[in-house]
Design a protein around this motif. Structure first.
Motif: not given
Ligand code: AMP
Length: 278
Positions: A1-2, A77, A81-82, A85-86
């Motif tokens: 994830m960025k 966040l 992430e889980n 999400t990109n």
């Protein structure tokens, strides 16, 4: 994830997306499974999922509400992430509001005067101004919003119709706790007892839906019932979509909704259910 902490980084990220369509999910953080359901809906459609987290002061009509709004960036966040999400965008207030972009005027017709528009003056203008800027910067192919904020969905559709005809709009059904309580960032502000009582809101809506021909009499009963649970109703109406005008059994051609807003103590909660007349 960025993690994108400035709008300047956006272009660079977009070059690396490898031609996937961008699905954009704006949020104010304090994320729960309802927000993650939006991410998952966008993923199902094969898009690059970009979530923004920005507490938009312009859409708060009450300074205490803004001050008390939960802020949980670390766990947000992790949840994103889980959920797979990109990218997450955390823009600054300055980038959004002091970059020389003029405010936009969107004609909301009567929508802006009803319900949330009436009880939270300037709220929808705040929503429109922040989304206008985010859509301009991000240029998403699609956007995902929750039915939980039904009137907001209708307002966003007006913004898209009038300014961004190329963006595809998706409304994702309301995610509920096991008790039936609509998930909301504000639920974390409720005491254990209040949270239990708040589940009565959706129960009332479903009970009204089950006996819609008696709506007007049942409405009074449900408002009294909610009051007995410490919930003060601000509005509880049977409307049709997309105008939010009062509905009746004669309106068989449009979708209907039951819309609610009320307070438990100082916490304001909203909920709705959407249905068709058989
Ligand atoms: P917010 O962070 O409250 O601005 O919400 C961001 C987005 O998540 C909006 O499109 C909301 O409608 C959506 N959302 C919030 N709660 C829920 C829920 N319980 N189910 C589905 N979507 C939701």
């Amino acid at each position: 994830m960025k993690l994108i902490q400035s709008l300047k980084e956006l272009d660079f990220t977009k070059e690396n997306i490898l031609c996937k369509p961008i699905a954009f999910i704006p949020t104010m953080g304090a994320l729960h499974e309802g927000h993650c359901a939006l991410v998952k809906a966008a993923q199902k459609n094969g898009a690059f999922t970009l979530v923004s987290i920005f507490i938009n002061p312009l859409q708060f009509n009450n300074i205490e509400d803004l001050k008390n709004y939960p802020r949980t960036i670390e766990s947000d966040l992790l949840a994103l992430e889980n959920a797979g999400t990109n990218a997450v965008l955390i823009p600054s207030h300055d980038e959004l509001y002091n970059a020389g972009i003029q405010d936009i005027q969107v004609d909301l017709h009567d929508l802006g005067e009803r319900f949330e528009g009436k009880y939270r003056p300037s709220h929808f203008n705040g929503v429109i101004q922040v989304l206008f800027r985010l859509f301009l910067f991000i240029k998403p192919n699609s956007v995902y919003f929750g039915q939980k904020d039904l009137q907001q969905c209708l307002v966003v559709r007006q913004l898209l119709d009038q300014e961004f005809q190329d963006i595809c709009f998706h409304m994702v059904p309301t995610h509920r706790e096991e008790s039936g309580l609509a998930m909301s960032s504000r639920n974390t502000l409720l005491s254990v007892d209040d949270r239990k009582n708040a589940a009565e809101i959706s129960k009332s809506l479903f009970a009204l839906r089950g006996n819609i021909q008696n709506f007007h009499a049942d409405r009074r009963t449900q408002i009294a019932h909610l009051k007995s649970k410490g919930i003060v109703t601000e509005y509880l109406n049977w409307v049709h979509l997309p105008t939010l005008e009062n509905a009746s059994l004669l309106d068989t051609n449009s979708q209907h909704a039951l819309v609610f807003a009320g307070y438990i103590g100082t916490v304001r909660l909203i909920d709705n259910i959407v249905f068709n007349l058989e």
